[in-house]
Design a protein around this motif. Sequence first.
Motif, short mmCIF file in Angstrom:
data_model
loop_
_atom_site.label_atom_id
_atom_site.label_comp_id
_atom_site.label_asym_id
_atom_site.label_seq_id
_atom_site.Cartn_x
_atom_site.Cartn_y
_atom_site.Cartn_z
N VAL A 49 46.47 44.62 46.47
CA VAL A 49 46.77 43.33 47.10
C VAL A 49 45.94 42.24 46.43
CG1 VAL A 49 46.68 42.00 49.25
CG2 VAL A 49 47.30 44.43 49.31
N PRO A 50 46.57 41.16 45.93
CA PRO A 50 45.81 40.07 45.33
C PRO A 50 45.13 39.22 46.40
CG PRO A 50 48.15 39.54 45.30
CD PRO A 50 48.03 40.95 45.82
N ILE A 51 43.88 38.82 46.12
CA ILE A 51 43.13 37.94 47.01
C ILE A 51 42.67 36.74 46.18
CG2 ILE A 51 41.16 37.72 48.58
CD1 ILE A 51 41.18 40.79 48.83
N ARG A 230 34.20 39.29 41.85
CA ARG A 230 34.67 40.15 40.76
C ARG A 230 36.18 40.02 40.63
NH1 ARG A 230 33.66 45.92 41.49
NH2 ARG A 230 34.14 46.02 39.25
N TYR A 231 36.65 39.83 39.41
CA TYR A 231 38.09 39.66 39.16
C TYR A 231 38.83 40.98 39.35
CZ TYR A 231 42.46 38.87 36.69
OH TYR A 231 43.80 38.79 36.36
N GLY A 232 39.89 40.93 40.14
CA GLY A 232 40.70 42.10 40.36
C GLY A 232 41.43 42.00 41.68
N GLN A 233 42.14 43.06 42.05
CA GLN A 233 42.88 43.12 43.30
C GLN A 233 42.26 44.18 44.20
OE1 GLN A 233 47.36 41.91 42.47
NE2 GLN A 233 46.89 43.85 41.52
N ALA A 234 42.46 44.03 45.50
CA ALA A 234 41.95 45.00 46.46
C ALA A 234 42.94 46.15 46.59
CB ALA A 234 41.73 44.34 47.81
N GLY A 235 42.42 47.37 46.47
CA GLY A 235 43.30 48.51 46.54
C GLY A 235 42.59 49.75 47.04
N ALA A 236 43.24 50.88 46.89
CA ALA A 236 42.72 52.14 47.43
C ALA A 236 41.36 52.50 46.85
CB ALA A 236 43.73 53.27 47.16
N ALA A 242 32.78 45.42 48.72
CA ALA A 242 32.75 44.75 47.41
C ALA A 242 34.18 44.49 46.96
CB ALA A 242 32.00 45.59 46.39
N LEU A 243 34.96 43.85 47.82
CA LEU A 243 36.37 43.62 47.54
C LEU A 243 36.54 42.60 46.42
CD1 LEU A 243 37.73 43.53 51.19
CD2 LEU A 243 38.13 45.33 49.50
N GLU A 244 37.42 42.92 45.49
CA GLU A 244 37.69 42.05 44.36
C GLU A 244 38.56 40.85 44.78
OE1 GLU A 244 37.56 46.38 42.98
OE2 GLU A 244 38.49 45.24 44.60
N ARG A 245 38.39 39.75 44.06
CA ARG A 245 39.24 38.58 44.27
C ARG A 245 39.67 38.00 42.92
NH1 ARG A 245 36.34 34.65 48.61
NH2 ARG A 245 34.44 35.19 47.45
N ILE A 246 40.57 37.04 42.97
CA ILE A 246 41.03 36.35 41.77
C ILE A 246 40.57 34.90 41.88
CG2 ILE A 246 43.04 35.64 40.41
CD1 ILE A 246 44.54 38.06 41.61
N PRO A 247 39.44 34.54 41.26
CA PRO A 247 38.93 33.17 41.36
C PRO A 247 39.86 32.18 40.66
CG PRO A 247 37.20 34.69 40.67
CD PRO A 247 38.50 35.42 40.54
N ILE A 248 40.11 31.05 41.31
CA ILE A 248 40.96 30.00 40.75
C ILE A 248 40.10 28.78 40.47
CG2 ILE A 248 43.02 28.58 41.08
CD1 ILE A 248 43.59 31.60 40.92
N PHE A 249 40.12 28.33 39.21
CA PHE A 249 39.30 27.20 38.80
C PHE A 249 40.16 26.09 38.22
CE2 PHE A 249 36.50 30.93 38.18
CZ PHE A 249 35.48 30.58 39.05
#
Length: 276
Positions: A49-51, A230-236, A242-249
């Motif tokens: 899931v993308p965050i 941390r860049y990435g998507q949340a998954g299994a 330490a859930l990953e997210r997609i930072p938008i700048f």
Amino acid sequence: MIRISRRQGCFLIIGLIFLVILSSSVMRTTAVVAGRDSNRAANSSLADVPILNYHKVDNFYHALSVSPQEFEEQMAYLAKNGFTTITPDQLMAYLNHDRELPEKPIIITFDDGYLDNYTNAYPVMKKYGFTATIFLVTNLVGHDERFMTWEQVQTMQQDGFVFGSHTVSHIPLNKLPREQAMAELIDSRKEIEYRLGTKTRYFAYPTGAYNSQVEEMVKQAGYKAAFTIRYGQAGAESNPYALERIPIFRGQHTFRSFFVRLNAAPILERFGLIRN
């Protein structure tokens, strides 16, 4: 007119992907990567899931700012392409118990609680039927004109927005003595619960900085999960603390960056290039 062959196009896409990797490695310099929870009973077949991770939506030329026009363009893209915003509760129920999610789920998050989240982002998100999770620095809410008031936070909560903690004063927890770090975690959680009348279950690390000791304190302070930069998507395979997210700048080509970051993450994960 310059013509690009299919092979050249493939190399261009690969180049863009490696630019994403390079930029994400720079962002991770402030974060201490915690280990995975190997005992977590997760279904490895679950889709990721993308965050998205935003800070400000304004017209200032700052890396953490996205203009209102750019933000609307991004929200319009998500709506047109069938994304549905979900809450962290829905995400955790999915990851822990395989509960059903919409076809294209996404979580939109904001860190800090800036006033423009209410004045600029909120109307756009309502327009497209989206909600967000906002992590508040509680000492700034209602005390600094650059940040939201509790009345504004309550208004957004009534429209389905979720609020989590970003500590009391936005000091990186790995820089503090344990007692002070625990106070930052617990006092901010209690303040949000008092103001909003609901449990505060989620936390975002200030500046993205954390380590295994900080992660353990977050658990002890009563949070259900925590979000990194941390860049990435949340998954299994994700550590719930330490859930990953997609930072938008903001950038010279902000929408292009948004598009690449959102769509490159599944490719990078598939080839094992992130989540290491």
